[in-house]
Scaffold this motif. Structure first.
Motif, PDB file in Angstrom:
ATOM      1  N   LYS A  40      10.205  37.335 -52.982  1.00 49.33           N
ATOM      2  CA  LYS A  40      10.297  36.413 -51.854  1.00 49.33           C
ATOM      3  C   LYS A  40      11.673  36.480 -51.188  1.00 49.33           C
ATOM      4  CE  LYS A  40      10.168  31.601 -50.603  1.00 49.33           C
ATOM      5  NZ  LYS A  40       9.603  30.320 -50.779  1.00 49.33           N
ATOM      6  N   PHE A  41      12.750  36.436 -51.975  1.00 43.05           N
ATOM      7  CA  PHE A  41      14.077  36.385 -51.381  1.00 43.05           C
ATOM      8  C   PHE A  41      14.555  37.737 -50.878  1.00 43.05           C
ATOM      9  CE2 PHE A  41      13.973  32.352 -53.647  1.00 43.05           C
ATOM     10  CZ  PHE A  41      14.402  31.516 -52.630  1.00 43.05           C
ATOM     11  N   LYS A  60      10.368  32.508 -37.477  1.00 43.54           N
ATOM     12  CA  LYS A  60      10.526  31.131 -37.934  1.00 43.54           C
ATOM     13  C   LYS A  60       9.946  30.999 -39.336  1.00 43.54           C
ATOM     14  CE  LYS A  60       9.370  26.385 -36.860  1.00 43.54           C
ATOM     15  NZ  LYS A  60       8.580  25.469 -36.082  1.00 43.54           N
ATOM     16  N   CYS A  61      10.607  30.224 -40.155  1.00 43.31           N
ATOM     17  CA  CYS A  61      10.098  29.952 -41.501  1.00 43.31           C
ATOM     18  C   CYS A  61       8.814  29.140 -41.404  1.00 43.31           C
ATOM     19  CB  CYS A  61      11.134  29.170 -42.316  1.00 43.31           C
ATOM     20  SG  CYS A  61      12.655  30.081 -42.615  1.00 43.31           S
ATOM     21  N   GLU A  65       8.078  26.066 -46.133  1.00 40.47           N
ATOM     22  CA  GLU A  65       9.452  26.456 -46.479  1.00 40.47           C
ATOM     23  C   GLU A  65      10.480  25.477 -45.914  1.00 40.47           C
ATOM     24  OE1 GLU A  65       9.341  31.290 -46.722  1.00 40.47           O
ATOM     25  OE2 GLU A  65       9.233  30.379 -44.748  1.00 40.47           O
ATOM     26  N   THR A  66      10.145  24.836 -44.805  1.00 40.22           N
ATOM     27  CA  THR A  66      11.102  23.928 -44.163  1.00 40.22           C
ATOM     28  C   THR A  66      10.736  22.463 -44.389  1.00 40.22           C
ATOM     29  OG1 THR A  66       9.901  23.870 -42.073  1.00 40.22           O
ATOM     30  CG2 THR A  66      11.575  25.604 -42.339  1.00 40.22           C
ATOM     31  N   TRP A  67       9.781  22.218 -45.296  1.00 41.04           N
ATOM     32  CA  TRP A  67       9.334  20.844 -45.585  1.00 41.04           C
ATOM     33  C   TRP A  67       8.879  20.170 -44.298  1.00 41.04           C
ATOM     34  CZ3 TRP A  67      14.705  19.732 -47.980  1.00 41.04           C
ATOM     35  CH2 TRP A  67      14.919  20.563 -49.068  1.00 41.04           C
ATOM     36  N   VAL A  70      11.831  19.042 -41.948  1.00 40.57           N
ATOM     37  CA  VAL A  70      12.863  18.134 -42.467  1.00 40.57           C
ATOM     38  C   VAL A  70      14.082  18.915 -42.948  1.00 40.57           C
ATOM     39  CG1 VAL A  70      13.388  16.437 -44.268  1.00 40.57           C
ATOM     40  CG2 VAL A  70      11.195  16.359 -43.078  1.00 40.57           C
ATOM     41  N   LYS A  71      13.851  20.032 -43.617  1.00 37.44           N
ATOM     42  CA  LYS A  71      14.955  20.848 -44.121  1.00 37.44           C
ATOM     43  C   LYS A  71      15.824  21.349 -42.971  1.00 37.44           C
ATOM     44  CE  LYS A  71      15.678  24.795 -47.201  1.00 37.44           C
ATOM     45  NZ  LYS A  71      14.977  25.851 -47.959  1.00 37.44           N
ATOM     46  N   CYS A  72      15.196  21.783 -41.891  1.00 40.45           N
ATOM     47  CA  CYS A  72      15.948  22.276 -40.731  1.00 40.45           C
ATOM     48  C   CYS A  72      16.779  21.165 -40.092  1.00 40.45           C
ATOM     49  CB  CYS A  72      14.996  22.848 -39.696  1.00 40.45           C
ATOM     50  SG  CYS A  72      14.076  24.287 -40.235  1.00 40.45           S
ATOM     51  N   LYS A  73      16.152  20.038 -39.840  1.00 45.06           N
ATOM     52  CA  LYS A  73      16.813  18.952 -39.117  1.00 45.06           C
ATOM     53  C   LYS A  73      17.899  18.260 -39.925  1.00 45.06           C
ATOM     54  CE  LYS A  73      12.877  18.144 -36.156  1.00 45.06           C
ATOM     55  NZ  LYS A  73      11.728  17.319 -35.846  1.00 45.06           N
ATOM     56  N   SER A  74      17.753  18.235 -41.242  1.00 50.01           N
ATOM     57  CA  SER A  74      18.688  17.460 -42.055  1.00 50.01           C
ATOM     58  C   SER A  74      19.647  18.284 -42.906  1.00 50.01           C
ATOM     59  CB  SER A  74      17.903  16.514 -42.971  1.00 50.01           C
ATOM     60  OG  SER A  74      17.102  15.646 -42.220  1.00 50.01           O
TER      61      SER A  74
END
Length: 86
Positions: A40-41, A60-61, A65-67, A70-74
């Motif tokens: 994956k990585f 784009k993920c 992957e970005t919840w 939420v992961k991107c924004k926070s």
């Protein structure tokens, strides 16, 4: 491997009414084989290097992957310049 989750308001009536009956929970984390993680990585690394070489945006993920963003924004350090967030 386990996560020890300590319930902040475990002794309160509202917690009990929502099914929280202990102050500490031990949650088992499922084993993930190293080969799966490496695949994956390394795949993500290769995509990023290709995008840098061609001076194009990487794809784009996924939402998982970005919840769901939420992961991107926070938590993302480059969110201010990311066209996928703005």
């Amino acid at each position: 491997m386990y996560i020890q989750a300590t319930v902040r308001d475990g002794g309160l009536q509202v917690a009990t009414s929502r099914g929280i009956d202990r102050n500490i929970y031990m949650i088992e984390v499922p084993f993930i084989d190293n080969e799966h993680l490496e695949y994956k990585f390394y795949k993500k690394k290769d995509e990023l290097l290709k995008a840098l070489e061609s001076k194009t945006l990487p794809s784009k993920c996924t939402d998982s992957e970005t919840w769901d963003g939420v992961k991107c924004k926070s938590y993302c350090s480059v969110r201010d310049v990311c066209p996928y967030v703005n």
